[in-house]
Write an enzyme that holds these catalytic residues in place. Structure first.
Site, PDB file in Angstrom:
ATOM      1  N   LYS A  54       6.801 -12.272   4.727  1.00  0.00           N
ATOM      2  CA  LYS A  54       7.443 -10.955   4.575  1.00  0.00           C
ATOM      3  C   LYS A  54       6.887  -9.979   5.601  1.00  0.00           C
ATOM      4  O   LYS A  54       7.640  -9.267   6.264  1.00  0.00           O
ATOM      5  CB  LYS A  54       7.181 -10.398   3.170  1.00  0.00           C
ATOM      6  N   GLN A  98       4.266  -8.281  -5.626  1.00  0.00           N
ATOM      7  CA  GLN A  98       4.529  -9.725  -5.659  1.00  0.00           C
ATOM      8  C   GLN A  98       4.294 -10.280  -7.066  1.00  0.00           C
ATOM      9  O   GLN A  98       3.270 -10.019  -7.697  1.00  0.00           O
ATOM     10  CB  GLN A  98       3.614 -10.424  -4.639  1.00  0.00           C
ATOM     11  N   ASP A 121      13.090  -4.563  -4.696  1.00  0.00           N
ATOM     12  CA  ASP A 121      13.386  -5.791  -5.447  1.00  0.00           C
ATOM     13  C   ASP A 121      14.567  -5.589  -6.395  1.00  0.00           C
ATOM     14  O   ASP A 121      15.134  -6.573  -6.888  1.00  0.00           O
ATOM     15  CB  ASP A 121      12.171  -6.171  -6.322  1.00  0.00           C
TER      16      ASP A 121
HETATM   17  N1  GUN Z   1       7.844 -13.799  -6.258  1.00  0.00           N
HETATM   18  C1  GUN Z   1       8.711 -14.744  -5.813  1.00  0.00           C
HETATM   19  N2  GUN Z   1       9.851 -14.167  -5.352  1.00  0.00           N
HETATM   20  C2  GUN Z   1       9.700 -12.839  -5.513  1.00  0.00           C
HETATM   21  C3  GUN Z   1      10.531 -11.731  -5.212  1.00  0.00           C
HETATM   22  O1  GUN Z   1      11.670 -11.842  -4.709  1.00  0.00           O
HETATM   23  N3  GUN Z   1      10.000 -10.510  -5.510  1.00  0.00           N
HETATM   24  C4  GUN Z   1       8.778 -10.351  -6.072  1.00  0.00           C
HETATM   25  N4  GUN Z   1       8.361  -9.103  -6.340  1.00  0.00           N
HETATM   26  N5  GUN Z   1       7.986 -11.365  -6.363  1.00  0.00           N
HETATM   27  C5  GUN Z   1       8.449 -12.606  -6.081  1.00  0.00           C
END
Ligand code: GUN
Length: 296
Positions: A54, A98, A121
Protein backbone atom coordinates in the site's frame (compact mmCIF):
# COMPACT_ATOMS: atom_id res chain seq x y z
CA UNK A 1 -11.52 -23.45 -21.63
CA UNK A 2 -13.92 -21.00 -23.28
CA UNK A 3 -14.19 -18.10 -20.80
CA UNK A 4 -12.52 -14.76 -21.34
CA UNK A 5 -10.04 -13.91 -18.59
CA UNK A 6 -10.70 -10.61 -16.84
CA UNK A 7 -7.19 -9.31 -16.19
CA UNK A 8 -7.38 -7.53 -12.83
CA UNK A 9 -3.66 -6.84 -12.81
CA UNK A 10 -3.82 -4.82 -16.04
CA UNK A 11 -7.09 -3.18 -14.98
CA UNK A 12 -5.57 -2.13 -11.63
CA UNK A 13 -2.50 -0.70 -13.37
CA UNK A 14 -4.86 1.44 -15.51
CA UNK A 15 -6.64 2.73 -12.38
CA UNK A 16 -3.32 3.58 -10.72
CA UNK A 17 -2.30 5.53 -13.85
CA UNK A 18 -5.57 7.47 -13.72
CA UNK A 19 -5.00 8.13 -10.00
CA UNK A 20 -1.44 9.37 -10.68
CA UNK A 21 -2.66 11.70 -13.48
CA UNK A 22 -5.35 13.10 -11.22
CA UNK A 23 -2.90 13.58 -8.33
CA UNK A 24 -0.56 15.52 -10.64
CA UNK A 25 -3.43 17.81 -11.68
CA UNK A 26 -4.48 18.32 -8.03
CA UNK A 27 -0.89 19.21 -7.09
CA UNK A 28 -0.83 21.89 -9.83
CA UNK A 29 -4.23 23.18 -8.84
CA UNK A 30 -3.93 23.20 -5.03
CA UNK A 31 -0.22 22.89 -4.22
CA UNK A 32 -1.08 19.84 -2.12
CA UNK A 33 -1.25 16.08 -2.69
CA UNK A 34 -3.60 13.57 -1.03
CA UNK A 35 -2.17 11.88 2.09
CA UNK A 36 -3.03 8.32 3.17
CA UNK A 37 -2.31 7.24 6.76
CA UNK A 38 -2.07 3.50 7.37
CA UNK A 39 -2.07 2.24 10.95
CA UNK A 40 -0.64 -1.22 11.62
CA UNK A 41 -0.84 -2.69 15.12
CA UNK A 42 1.26 -5.77 15.84
CA UNK A 43 3.36 -8.06 13.70
CA UNK A 44 0.89 -10.08 11.57
CA UNK A 45 3.07 -11.13 8.59
CA UNK A 46 0.28 -10.94 5.95
CA UNK A 47 -0.68 -7.45 7.19
CA UNK A 48 2.93 -6.30 7.01
CA UNK A 49 3.12 -7.38 3.35
CA UNK A 50 -0.17 -5.60 2.53
CA UNK A 51 0.93 -2.41 4.26
CA UNK A 52 4.27 -2.38 2.47
CA UNK A 53 2.57 -2.63 -0.95
CA UNK A 54 0.00 0.00 0.00
CA UNK A 55 2.74 2.45 0.98
CA UNK A 56 4.80 1.77 -2.15
CA UNK A 57 1.85 2.22 -4.50
CA UNK A 58 0.68 5.35 -2.68
CA UNK A 59 4.13 6.88 -3.21
CA UNK A 60 4.27 5.72 -6.86
CA UNK A 61 1.00 7.55 -7.57
CA UNK A 62 2.53 10.80 -6.23
CA UNK A 63 0.55 10.80 -2.99
CA UNK A 64 1.93 11.00 0.54
CA UNK A 65 1.96 7.78 2.55
CA UNK A 66 2.06 8.10 6.32
CA UNK A 67 2.72 4.89 8.22
CA UNK A 68 2.10 4.32 11.92
CA UNK A 69 3.39 1.02 13.28
CA UNK A 70 2.34 0.30 16.83
CA UNK A 71 3.35 -2.63 19.08
CA UNK A 72 0.78 -5.36 19.75
CA UNK A 73 0.68 -4.18 23.39
CA UNK A 74 -0.94 -0.89 22.28
CA UNK A 75 -4.00 0.00 24.37
CA UNK A 76 -7.37 0.90 22.91
CA UNK A 77 -7.03 4.43 24.37
CA UNK A 78 -3.65 4.96 22.72
CA UNK A 79 -4.94 3.77 19.33
CA UNK A 80 -8.02 6.00 19.59
CA UNK A 81 -5.79 8.98 20.45
CA UNK A 82 -3.80 8.37 17.27
CA UNK A 83 -6.98 8.19 15.18
CA UNK A 84 -8.29 11.44 16.68
CA UNK A 85 -4.96 13.10 15.84
CA UNK A 86 -5.16 11.82 12.23
CA UNK A 87 -8.79 13.01 11.98
CA UNK A 88 -7.57 16.51 12.84
CA UNK A 89 -4.49 16.46 10.57
CA UNK A 90 -5.14 18.49 7.40
CA UNK A 91 -2.38 16.68 5.49
CA UNK A 92 -4.19 13.35 6.02
CA UNK A 93 -7.15 12.73 3.69
CA UNK A 94 -7.53 8.97 4.13
CA UNK A 95 -7.13 6.76 7.23
CA UNK A 96 -6.89 2.97 7.10
CA UNK A 97 -6.47 0.82 10.20
CA UNK A 98 -5.19 -2.54 9.02
CA UNK A 99 -7.37 -5.48 10.09
CA UNK A 100 -7.33 -7.88 11.84
CA UNK A 101 -6.39 -6.06 15.05
CA UNK A 102 -4.89 -7.92 18.03
CA UNK A 103 -7.68 -9.62 20.05
CA UNK A 104 -7.69 -7.08 22.94
CA UNK A 105 -8.68 -4.23 20.57
CA UNK A 106 -12.30 -3.74 19.48
CA UNK A 107 -12.40 -3.15 15.69
CA UNK A 108 -15.95 -1.71 15.83
CA UNK A 109 -14.92 0.99 18.31
CA UNK A 110 -11.75 1.74 16.37
CA UNK A 111 -13.55 2.08 13.02
CA UNK A 112 -16.25 4.23 14.66
CA UNK A 113 -13.54 6.68 15.74
CA UNK A 114 -12.41 7.39 12.15
CA UNK A 115 -13.83 10.55 10.55
CA UNK A 116 -16.30 9.10 7.97
CA UNK A 117 -14.97 11.55 5.34
CA UNK A 118 -11.49 10.04 5.78
CA UNK A 119 -12.72 6.43 6.03
CA UNK A 120 -11.18 5.21 2.75
CA UNK A 121 -12.11 1.60 3.64
CA UNK A 122 -15.80 2.55 3.75
CA UNK A 123 -16.24 0.51 6.95
CA UNK A 124 -17.69 3.26 9.23
CA UNK A 125 -21.43 2.72 9.94
CA UNK A 126 -22.11 6.16 8.51
CA UNK A 127 -20.66 5.08 5.15
CA UNK A 128 -22.39 1.68 5.34
CA UNK A 129 -25.72 3.43 5.96
CA UNK A 130 -25.12 6.01 3.25
CA UNK A 131 -24.30 3.29 0.70
CA UNK A 132 -27.45 1.37 1.70
CA UNK A 133 -29.64 4.47 1.31
CA UNK A 134 -28.14 5.55 -2.01
CA UNK A 135 -26.25 8.56 -0.63
CA UNK A 136 -22.71 9.62 -1.50
CA UNK A 137 -20.33 7.51 0.61
CA UNK A 138 -16.89 5.99 0.73
CA UNK A 139 -17.25 2.54 -0.87
CA UNK A 140 -15.27 -0.50 0.41
CA UNK A 141 -12.31 -1.10 -1.90
CA UNK A 142 -12.75 -4.77 -2.86
CA UNK A 143 -16.42 -4.53 -3.91
CA UNK A 144 -15.67 -1.23 -5.68
CA UNK A 145 -12.95 -3.01 -7.68
CA UNK A 146 -15.34 -5.87 -8.53
CA UNK A 147 -18.00 -3.39 -9.70
CA UNK A 148 -15.51 -1.54 -11.91
CA UNK A 149 -14.46 -4.80 -13.60
CA UNK A 150 -18.09 -5.89 -14.08
CA UNK A 151 -19.07 -2.55 -15.63
CA UNK A 152 -16.03 -2.58 -17.91
CA UNK A 153 -16.77 -6.13 -19.04
CA UNK A 154 -20.58 -6.07 -19.27
CA UNK A 155 -21.47 -2.38 -19.66
CA UNK A 156 -24.94 -1.71 -18.24
CA UNK A 157 -25.71 -4.22 -15.46
CA UNK A 158 -29.39 -3.30 -15.28
CA UNK A 159 -31.77 -6.28 -15.00
CA UNK A 160 -29.04 -8.91 -14.73
CA UNK A 161 -29.36 -11.68 -12.14
CA UNK A 162 -26.49 -11.37 -9.65
CA UNK A 163 -25.66 -13.87 -6.93
CA UNK A 164 -23.27 -12.80 -4.19
CA UNK A 165 -21.88 -15.76 -2.31
CA UNK A 166 -20.72 -14.68 1.17
CA UNK A 167 -22.23 -12.16 3.60
CA UNK A 168 -19.22 -10.40 5.14
CA UNK A 169 -19.35 -6.70 6.01
CA UNK A 170 -16.20 -6.08 3.97
CA UNK A 171 -17.20 -7.77 0.69
CA UNK A 172 -20.55 -9.59 0.46
CA UNK A 173 -22.94 -7.01 1.92
CA UNK A 174 -21.50 -3.89 0.21
CA UNK A 175 -21.16 -5.86 -3.07
CA UNK A 176 -24.87 -6.68 -2.95
CA UNK A 177 -25.69 -3.00 -2.29
CA UNK A 178 -23.60 -1.86 -5.24
CA UNK A 179 -25.17 -4.40 -7.61
CA UNK A 180 -28.63 -3.41 -6.40
CA UNK A 181 -27.78 0.24 -7.06
CA UNK A 182 -26.83 -0.77 -10.62
CA UNK A 183 -30.33 -2.34 -10.92
CA UNK A 184 -29.33 -6.01 -10.79
CA UNK A 185 -31.70 -8.56 -9.28
CA UNK A 186 -29.53 -9.54 -6.33
CA UNK A 187 -29.53 -12.78 -4.35
CA UNK A 188 -27.25 -13.21 -1.34
CA UNK A 189 -26.19 -16.79 -0.74
CA UNK A 190 -24.12 -18.10 2.17
CA UNK A 191 -23.07 -21.18 4.08
CA UNK A 192 -26.67 -21.98 5.12
CA UNK A 193 -28.19 -21.54 1.63
CA UNK A 194 -30.10 -24.64 0.56
CA UNK A 195 -29.33 -26.19 -2.84
CA UNK A 196 -26.64 -23.64 -3.57
CA UNK A 197 -25.97 -24.89 -7.10
CA UNK A 198 -29.58 -24.26 -8.07
CA UNK A 199 -29.25 -20.66 -6.80
CA UNK A 200 -25.89 -19.92 -8.42
CA UNK A 201 -26.96 -21.47 -11.77
CA UNK A 202 -29.42 -18.57 -12.15
CA UNK A 203 -26.65 -15.99 -11.96
CA UNK A 204 -25.57 -13.87 -14.93
CA UNK A 205 -23.06 -12.42 -12.44
CA UNK A 206 -21.57 -14.64 -9.74
CA UNK A 207 -19.40 -13.00 -7.07
CA UNK A 208 -17.76 -15.63 -4.86
CA UNK A 209 -16.46 -14.37 -1.51
CA UNK A 210 -16.67 -17.21 0.99
CA UNK A 211 -13.03 -18.12 1.59
CA UNK A 212 -13.47 -21.82 0.77
CA UNK A 213 -10.88 -23.06 -1.73
CA UNK A 214 -12.35 -24.10 -5.10
CA UNK A 215 -15.82 -24.83 -3.69
CA UNK A 216 -17.56 -23.53 -6.85
CA UNK A 217 -17.18 -25.85 -9.83
CA UNK A 218 -18.58 -25.64 -13.37
CA UNK A 219 -21.85 -27.35 -12.38
CA UNK A 220 -22.66 -24.30 -10.19
CA UNK A 221 -22.32 -21.92 -13.15
CA UNK A 222 -24.83 -20.69 -15.76
CA UNK A 223 -23.37 -20.97 -19.28
CA UNK A 224 -21.91 -17.58 -20.31
CA UNK A 225 -21.99 -16.12 -16.76
CA UNK A 226 -19.42 -13.59 -15.54
CA UNK A 227 -17.57 -14.85 -12.46
CA UNK A 228 -15.76 -12.57 -10.04
CA UNK A 229 -13.68 -14.68 -7.68
CA UNK A 230 -12.79 -12.73 -4.53
CA UNK A 231 -11.32 -15.72 -2.67
CA UNK A 232 -7.59 -15.88 -1.98
CA UNK A 233 -6.88 -19.25 -0.34
CA UNK A 234 -3.49 -20.75 0.36
CA UNK A 235 -3.44 -24.53 -0.26
CA UNK A 236 -0.83 -27.23 -0.72
CA UNK A 237 -1.04 -29.26 -3.95
CA UNK A 238 1.54 -31.63 -5.41
CA UNK A 239 3.82 -30.68 -2.52
CA UNK A 240 3.72 -26.97 -3.48
CA UNK A 241 2.07 -23.96 -1.84
CA UNK A 242 -0.51 -22.41 -4.19
CA UNK A 243 -3.01 -19.56 -4.15
CA UNK A 244 -6.47 -20.54 -5.35
CA UNK A 245 -9.83 -18.80 -5.41
CA UNK A 246 -13.26 -19.86 -4.18
CA UNK A 247 -13.89 -21.11 -7.73
CA UNK A 248 -12.19 -24.11 -9.34
CA UNK A 249 -10.73 -22.10 -12.22
CA UNK A 250 -10.45 -24.69 -15.03
CA UNK A 251 -13.83 -26.24 -14.33
CA UNK A 252 -15.65 -22.86 -14.08
CA UNK A 253 -13.86 -21.46 -17.14
CA UNK A 254 -15.36 -24.30 -19.24
CA UNK A 255 -18.84 -22.93 -18.59
CA UNK A 256 -18.51 -19.21 -17.80
CA UNK A 257 -18.34 -16.40 -20.36
CA UNK A 258 -15.69 -14.53 -18.35
CA UNK A 259 -13.80 -15.10 -15.11
CA UNK A 260 -11.23 -13.40 -12.90
CA UNK A 261 -8.15 -15.52 -12.16
CA UNK A 262 -6.50 -15.99 -8.74
CA UNK A 263 -3.96 -14.51 -8.40
CA UNK A 264 -4.18 -11.52 -10.76
CA UNK A 265 -7.93 -10.87 -10.62
CA UNK A 266 -9.65 -9.05 -7.78
CA UNK A 267 -6.53 -8.85 -5.53
CA UNK A 268 -4.68 -6.04 -7.34
CA UNK A 269 -7.92 -4.03 -7.64
CA UNK A 270 -8.27 -3.62 -3.87
CA UNK A 271 -5.19 -1.42 -3.43
CA UNK A 272 -5.91 0.45 -6.69
CA UNK A 273 -9.38 1.31 -5.33
CA UNK A 274 -7.90 2.36 -1.98
CA UNK A 275 -5.76 4.89 -3.87
CA UNK A 276 -8.81 5.99 -5.88
CA UNK A 277 -10.79 6.45 -2.64
CA UNK A 278 -7.99 8.58 -1.18
CA UNK A 279 -8.16 10.93 -4.20
CA UNK A 280 -11.97 11.04 -3.85
CA UNK A 281 -11.66 11.88 -0.12
CA UNK A 282 -9.20 14.69 -0.94
CA UNK A 283 -11.54 16.16 -3.58
CA UNK A 284 -14.55 16.00 -1.24
CA UNK A 285 -12.58 17.63 1.60
CA UNK A 286 -11.63 20.49 -0.76
CA UNK A 287 -15.01 20.82 -2.48
CA UNK A 288 -13.40 19.91 -5.82
CA UNK A 289 -15.12 17.85 -8.56
CA UNK A 290 -14.84 14.10 -8.00
CA UNK A 291 -12.33 12.21 -10.16
CA UNK A 292 -14.13 10.65 -13.12
CA UNK A 293 -14.12 6.87 -13.40
CA UNK A 294 -12.60 6.39 -9.93
CA UNK A 295 -15.77 6.29 -7.84
CA UNK A 296 -18.85 4.04 -7.86
N1 GUN B 1 -7.01 -6.42 5.93
C1 GUN B 1 -7.11 -7.11 4.77
N2 GUN B 1 -7.72 -6.36 3.82
C2 GUN B 1 -8.02 -5.18 4.39
C3 GUN B 1 -8.64 -4.00 3.90
O1 GUN B 1 -9.07 -3.88 2.74
N3 GUN B 1 -8.74 -2.99 4.81
C4 GUN B 1 -8.30 -3.09 6.09
N4 GUN B 1 -8.47 -2.03 6.90
N5 GUN B 1 -7.72 -4.17 6.56
C5 GUN B 1 -7.58 -5.22 5.71
Amino acid sequence: MSARIIDGKAFAAGIRRRVADHVARLADQTGQVPGLAVVLVGEDPASQIYVRSKNRMTDECGMRSIEHRLPDTTTQAKLLDLIYALNGDEAVHGILVQLPLPAHLDPDLVIAAIDPLKDVDGFHVSNVGRLGTGQKSMVPCTPLGCLMMLRAHLGDLSGLDAVVLGRSNIVGKPMAQLLLRDSCTVTMAHSRTRDLAQVTRRADILVAAVGRPEMITGDYVKPGATIIDVGINRIERDGKQRLVGDCAFESCAEVAGAITPVPGGVGPMTIACLLANTVTAFCRARGLPEPEGLTA
